[in-house]
Design a protein around this motif. Structure first.
Motif, short mmCIF file in Angstrom:
data_model
loop_
_atom_site.label_atom_id
_atom_site.label_comp_id
_atom_site.label_asym_id
_atom_site.label_seq_id
_atom_site.Cartn_x
_atom_site.Cartn_y
_atom_site.Cartn_z
N GLY A 223 0.79 -1.21 0.00
CA GLY A 223 0.00 0.00 0.00
C GLY A 223 0.83 1.27 0.00
N GLY A 224 2.16 1.14 0.08
CA GLY A 224 3.01 2.32 0.00
C GLY A 224 4.09 2.36 1.07
N ILE A 225 4.85 3.45 1.07
CA ILE A 225 5.92 3.63 2.05
C ILE A 225 5.35 4.30 3.29
CG2 ILE A 225 8.14 4.75 2.46
CD1 ILE A 225 8.68 4.57 -0.51
N LYS A 226 5.63 3.71 4.47
CA LYS A 226 5.06 4.20 5.72
C LYS A 226 6.15 4.44 6.75
CE LYS A 226 0.69 1.73 5.02
NZ LYS A 226 -0.25 0.74 5.59
N SER A 227 5.93 5.44 7.59
CA SER A 227 6.83 5.72 8.71
C SER A 227 6.55 4.71 9.81
CB SER A 227 6.60 7.14 9.22
OG SER A 227 7.41 7.40 10.35
N VAL A 228 7.59 3.94 10.21
CA VAL A 228 7.40 2.88 11.19
C VAL A 228 8.05 3.20 12.53
CG1 VAL A 228 7.19 1.09 9.43
CG2 VAL A 228 9.45 1.66 10.34
N LYS A 229 8.88 4.25 12.58
CA LYS A 229 9.53 4.59 13.84
C LYS A 229 9.98 6.03 13.79
CE LYS A 229 13.11 3.02 17.07
NZ LYS A 229 14.13 1.96 17.34
N ASN A 230 9.76 6.77 14.90
CA ASN A 230 10.22 8.14 15.03
C ASN A 230 11.12 8.24 16.26
OD1 ASN A 230 8.42 8.75 12.91
ND2 ASN A 230 6.76 9.09 14.38
N VAL A 231 12.23 8.94 16.13
CA VAL A 231 13.16 9.08 17.24
C VAL A 231 13.52 10.55 17.42
CG1 VAL A 231 15.45 8.49 18.13
CG2 VAL A 231 14.14 6.79 16.86
N THR A 232 13.44 11.04 18.64
CA THR A 232 13.90 12.38 18.98
C THR A 232 15.00 12.25 20.02
OG1 THR A 232 11.70 13.29 18.58
CG2 THR A 232 13.24 14.67 19.79
N ILE A 233 16.24 12.37 19.58
CA ILE A 233 17.38 12.26 20.48
C ILE A 233 18.19 13.54 20.49
CG2 ILE A 233 18.81 11.21 18.69
CD1 ILE A 233 19.00 10.48 22.47
N HIS A 234 18.12 14.31 19.38
CA HIS A 234 18.87 15.55 19.27
C HIS A 234 17.95 16.75 19.48
CE1 HIS A 234 22.66 13.79 17.87
NE2 HIS A 234 21.92 12.95 17.19
N THR A 235 18.53 17.84 19.95
CA THR A 235 17.76 19.06 20.19
C THR A 235 17.90 20.06 19.05
OG1 THR A 235 19.61 20.02 21.44
CG2 THR A 235 17.95 18.79 22.69
N GLY A 236 18.67 19.69 18.03
CA GLY A 236 18.84 20.56 16.87
C GLY A 236 18.53 19.81 15.60
N ALA A 237 18.65 20.50 14.48
CA ALA A 237 18.36 19.92 13.17
C ALA A 237 19.27 18.73 12.89
CB ALA A 237 18.53 20.98 12.08
N ILE A 238 18.72 17.70 12.22
CA ILE A 238 19.51 16.55 11.79
C ILE A 238 20.17 16.91 10.46
CG2 ILE A 238 19.47 14.11 11.20
CD1 ILE A 238 18.70 14.70 14.10
N LEU A 239 21.50 17.03 10.47
CA LEU A 239 22.22 17.52 9.30
C LEU A 239 22.82 16.41 8.44
CD1 LEU A 239 24.11 20.52 10.93
CD2 LEU A 239 21.99 20.58 9.65
N SER A 240 23.09 15.25 9.05
CA SER A 240 23.77 14.20 8.30
C SER A 240 23.37 12.83 8.84
CB SER A 240 25.29 14.38 8.40
OG SER A 240 25.97 13.39 7.67
N ILE A 241 23.14 11.89 7.93
CA ILE A 241 22.83 10.51 8.28
C ILE A 241 23.71 9.61 7.42
CG2 ILE A 241 21.06 8.74 8.46
CD1 ILE A 241 18.95 10.93 8.38
N ASN A 242 24.38 8.65 8.06
CA ASN A 242 25.20 7.71 7.31
C ASN A 242 24.95 6.31 7.85
OD1 ASN A 242 28.36 6.44 7.01
ND2 ASN A 242 27.38 7.34 5.22
#
Length: 323
Positions: A223-242
Motif C-alpha cells: 500500500g506504500g511507504i510508511k513511517s514505522v519509527k520516530n526518534v527524537t534524540i537531538h535538540t537541533g536539526a539533523i544535518l547528516s545521516i550515514n
C-alpha cells in the motif's frame, strides 16, 4: 580584515576516551563535506578548496583547484579519482595522481547542495537551489532526467540502484525511479525542511532527518511507504545521516553525534519479527563537540566514522560495535 584559520583534526577515540592523532591545517573556511577510504581523507570547504590528506602520515597530498564557490560535496572513487560539487553549479571529476580536473561532468542552473554517484553504472545525481534533481549518465556524456516536483531547495540526495531519494526545504522527501523517470512516492511527515536522507543497505529502508530534530524510519509496505519509527534524540536539526548494515551515524546542529545499531541482526543474521527499520536502537548517546556536526562519512573496513564540523575539525571515531 580578520581571517579565520580553520584546522582539520583527526581523532582516534574509543568509548573510554579520545586520543588526538593529528591536527591538519590548511582550510580557511568551514568544512562542508568529507569522504574517506583506508588511506586518504578528502575535505571540501567554504574557502573553495578541496584537500586530499594521507591518514597515516597526516600530510597534505593534494589541493584540487578549480571551483569558484564554496564546495558542498566530495566523494572518493576507485582509481584515485575524486568527485566534487560546489555552489558554482558544477560537479567535477579529478585525478588525484595528476592533481588535475579530468572533466566537468555535471552543470546545474544554480548552486549544487548535494550529489550522489554510482561508480558501477556511471549515473550521477545532483540537486540544489533550483529544486531540480538532475540525473546524468556521465560515461555516455548525456543528461538523462530533470526530476521536477520539489518546490524549494533540495538539500540531500541518495541513490540506491534504480532509486533516487531527495530531501527538500519544502518539508518533503521524494522517491524517484531512474529507469522510468517518475516520482514513485512523496514522504511528508516532518514539520520542517528535510536536510538529510539515507537508505539502509541491508533492507532498503529509508531514514530522513529534519530541522524539527526528528529522525524518521520508513519501510516499503503493502500500500506504500510508511513511517514505522520516530526518534527524537537531538535538540537541533539533523544535518547528516550515514548508514551501514548494522549501524547508523547521526550528525546534528546541537553540536553532537549519536550512533544507532541493530543488535538482533548481529546474532547469526537474525532479524526481529515485524518492522525491520523499527529495530534500530540507540547505541551511544550524543557525543558533544565544540561545533555543529555537519557531515559524517564511514570507513567500514576499519570500523571508523569520520565527522566534520563548523569549526573545521575532522575527527575519526572508532565504532566498537560488530559491523
Amino acid at each position: 580584515m580578520l581571517v579565520k584559520i580553520v584546522q582539520v583534526r583527526i581523532w582516534d577515540p574509543s568509548l573510554r576516551g579520545s586520543e588526538l592523532r593529528a591536527t591538519l591545517k590548511g582550510h580557511t573556511g568551514t568544512i562542508r563535506a568529507i569522504s574517506s577510504d583506508r588511506g586518504k581523507v578528502v575535505s571540501g570547504s567554504d574557502d573553495h578548496s578541496v584537500f586530499v590528506w594521507d591518514k597515516q602520515t597526516s600530510k597534505l597530498l593534494e589541493e584540487l583547484k578549480g571551483h569558484e564557490a564554496q564546495v558542498s560535496n566530495v566523494r572518493m572513487l576507485s582509481g584515485e579519482r575524486v568527485l566534487t560539487a560546489a555552489h558554482d553549479g558544477t560537479v567535477k571529476m579529478w585525478d588525484v595522481r595528476s592533481d588535475m580536473c579530468v572533466a566537468t561532468v555535471g552543470r546545474c542552473s544554480s548552486a549544487v547542495l548535494c550529489m550522489e554517484y554510482d561508480d558501477s553504472t556511471g549515473i550521477l545525481a545532483a540537486g540544489g537551489r533550483d529544486a531540480v534533481a538532475n540525473i546524468w549518465d556521465i560515461r555516455a556524456g548525456r543528461q538523462m532526467h530533470k526530476f521536477l516536483g520539489h518546490t524549494k531547495w533540495i538539500r540531500s540526495i541518495r541513490m540506491v540502484g534504480d532509486t533516487v531519494i531527495t530531501g527538500s526545504d519544502d518539508w518533503t522527501a521524494r522517491i524517484w525511479s531512474v529507469s522510468r523517470g517518475t516520482c514513485d512516492a512523496v514522504l511528508s511527515c516532518h514539520a520542517g525542511p528535510i536536510l538529510s536522507v539515507e537508505c539502509s543497505p541491508l533492507d532498503k529502508g529509508i531514514i530522513t532527518g529534519s530541522t524539527d530534530g526528528l529522525l524518521r524510519f520508513w519501510e516499503n509496505e503493502e500500500g506504500g511507504i510508511k513511517s514505522v519509527k520516530n526518534v527524537t534524540i537531538h535538540t537541533g536539526a539533523i544535518l547528516s545521516i550515514n548508514a551501514g548494515e548494522h549501524w547508523l551515524g547521526i550528525g546534528a546542529a546541537d553540536n553532537s553525534m549519536s550512533l544507532f545499531n541493530r543488535p538482533q541482526e548481529r546474532l547469526g543474521g537474525l532479524s526481529s519479527p515485524g518492522s525491520k527499520m523499527g529495530g534500530w536502537q540507540l547505541y551511544r548517546t550524543p557525543q558533544r563537540t565544540s561545533a555543529v556536526v555537519r557531515c559524517i562519512a564511514s570507513d567500514l573496513e576499519r570500523k571508523r566514522i569520520c565527522s566534520g564540523g563548523r569549526n573545521g575539525l575532522l575527527r575519526l571515531w572508532e565504532a566498537t560495535i560488530n559491523i
